[in-house]
Design a protein around this motif. Sequence first.
Motif, PDB file in Angstrom:
ATOM      1  N   TRP A  17       6.760   3.074   1.580  1.00  0.00           N
ATOM      2  CA  TRP A  17       5.653   2.874   2.504  1.00  0.00           C
ATOM      3  C   TRP A  17       5.263   1.406   2.587  1.00  0.00           C
ATOM      4  O   TRP A  17       5.448   0.636   1.645  1.00  0.00           O
ATOM      5  N   SER A  18       4.688   1.027   3.716  1.00  0.00           N
ATOM      6  CA  SER A  18       4.290  -0.359   3.935  1.00  0.00           C
ATOM      7  C   SER A  18       3.052  -0.706   3.108  1.00  0.00           C
ATOM      8  O   SER A  18       2.294   0.175   2.682  1.00  0.00           O
ATOM      9  N   GLY A  68       7.152   7.679  -1.492  1.00  0.00           N
ATOM     10  CA  GLY A  68       6.026   6.757  -1.433  1.00  0.00           C
ATOM     11  C   GLY A  68       6.399   5.313  -1.689  1.00  0.00           C
ATOM     12  O   GLY A  68       5.673   4.406  -1.277  1.00  0.00           O
ATOM     13  N   ASN A 109       4.707  -2.843  -2.604  1.00  0.00           N
ATOM     14  CA  ASN A 109       4.338  -1.449  -2.793  1.00  0.00           C
ATOM     15  C   ASN A 109       4.251  -1.177  -4.297  1.00  0.00           C
ATOM     16  O   ASN A 109       5.177  -1.494  -5.049  1.00  0.00           O
ATOM     17  N   ARG A 164      -2.333   5.684   1.448  1.00  0.00           N
ATOM     18  CA  ARG A 164      -1.555   6.856   1.836  1.00  0.00           C
ATOM     19  C   ARG A 164      -1.336   7.798   0.644  1.00  0.00           C
ATOM     20  O   ARG A 164      -1.274   9.008   0.791  1.00  0.00           O
ATOM     21  N   GLU A 222       7.171   6.953   6.988  1.00  0.00           N
ATOM     22  CA  GLU A 222       5.749   6.976   6.631  1.00  0.00           C
ATOM     23  C   GLU A 222       5.031   8.061   7.415  1.00  0.00           C
ATOM     24  O   GLU A 222       4.860   7.952   8.625  1.00  0.00           O
ATOM     25  N   GLY A 232       0.745   0.885  -0.432  1.00  0.00           N
ATOM     26  CA  GLY A 232       0.976   2.332  -0.444  1.00  0.00           C
ATOM     27  C   GLY A 232      -0.153   3.154  -1.017  1.00  0.00           C
ATOM     28  O   GLY A 232      -0.073   4.393  -1.039  1.00  0.00           O
TER      29      GLY A 232
END
Length: 398
Positions: free
Chosen positions: A187-188, A184, A258, A194, A162, A191
């Motif tokens: 990602w936590s 992507g 996500n 971000r 990330e 998402g």
Amino acid sequence: MLEGDDQPIAKPGEAVLRWNTRTRSIAGIERELARIWSSVSLATPVDGGEPERRVAPRSSVMNLVVIAGRSEVGERIASIVDGLTGRHPSRTLLVSQADPDGPPWLDAQVQAHCMLPRDGAAEVCAELVYLTAGGQSGQHLAGVVSPLLIHDLPVTIWWPGEPRLDTPQTADLLDLADRVLVDGSTWSGDGLARLVGMSRLPRRFKVAIADFAMLRQSRWREAIASTFDRPALLPFLTGIREVTVTYAAGEGSAGAANVVKPLYHVAWLASRLRMTVAEPLVGRNAEWGGYDAELHHGRRIITVALRARVSAAPPGTTLSVHVVAERARKKLKIDVTAQAEGVTVRANLDGRDMPERHFLAPRRKESELLAETIEGVADDRISASALEMAAALIEGRG
């Protein structure tokens, strides 16, 4: 450095380690990289045991800078890069940070991995530097990376994890880059925040963005587009009314999944058909969550739904794409699903099922996606417009 009997015998298509040294300074790394290409010991042994074949001169096509984070990530990425040695020789810097406090320090392992393309050919080699930076050095990675780049070649920065897009350290790194690689879908959270941040990078830093989450969906996009190749269905392309993407979530965790990949499906379709945002993406409060939005296509409103479903697949994995279109009082329903080895498209026109279409299109590995970005096969314009539309759906921009 490997010498004499330590040099492995090259076999076509197999990467071998030809050089392995350790150093603790930028100057030391530069010196070892130069020695790789000047050492006469890089003649390679063949089956008879005599050194006959010389390694080809440097033929790097790019600089690849990997912000690895954890050591296990670095090992995984190194194996991927190693597999591309023969096709895409590069200088790869695999960078990790450690111990942010204290005096600056560096620890680097400098390697050359070589591959024999075919019998009788010269080996092709790639340079790989495992670099750990601590103290102040770890807080200013651009200053560590910059002197080690081959300055007449493009620079790709890959964040397997990330990226922290809002820090001065990241900005300094992006100033060096021509292209940024991310995934992507790893990602936590959902998402989405971000994703918006990433959409701003091309204008600010003049970089191209390649998101593996987007590249993986090419088989879905090709299958959906091919549906409208049929003459009877082509007119429905301008009559889309609904787009629903179903994605995987664990029991009771729909809100935490996500949704980058599900959103990309919608963003791609909307950007290709020049739709605009009528209502931004809004989370639902229902038990299984999900998201709703609306798009404009001319005077028409297209409803968008992202829906979670309990599945053993990794959270956020696309399970199906459902499109409804209307034209001349007829209704077209399209359902697209994917398996490990292919994609299936089912279409129903005004209550009548049409023949199913099956496309052989296996899921691609990270090494294949990396090769695609290096070769420039992916259309950056499609990715860029889809990323812009995804951000517009999140933020509510028209």
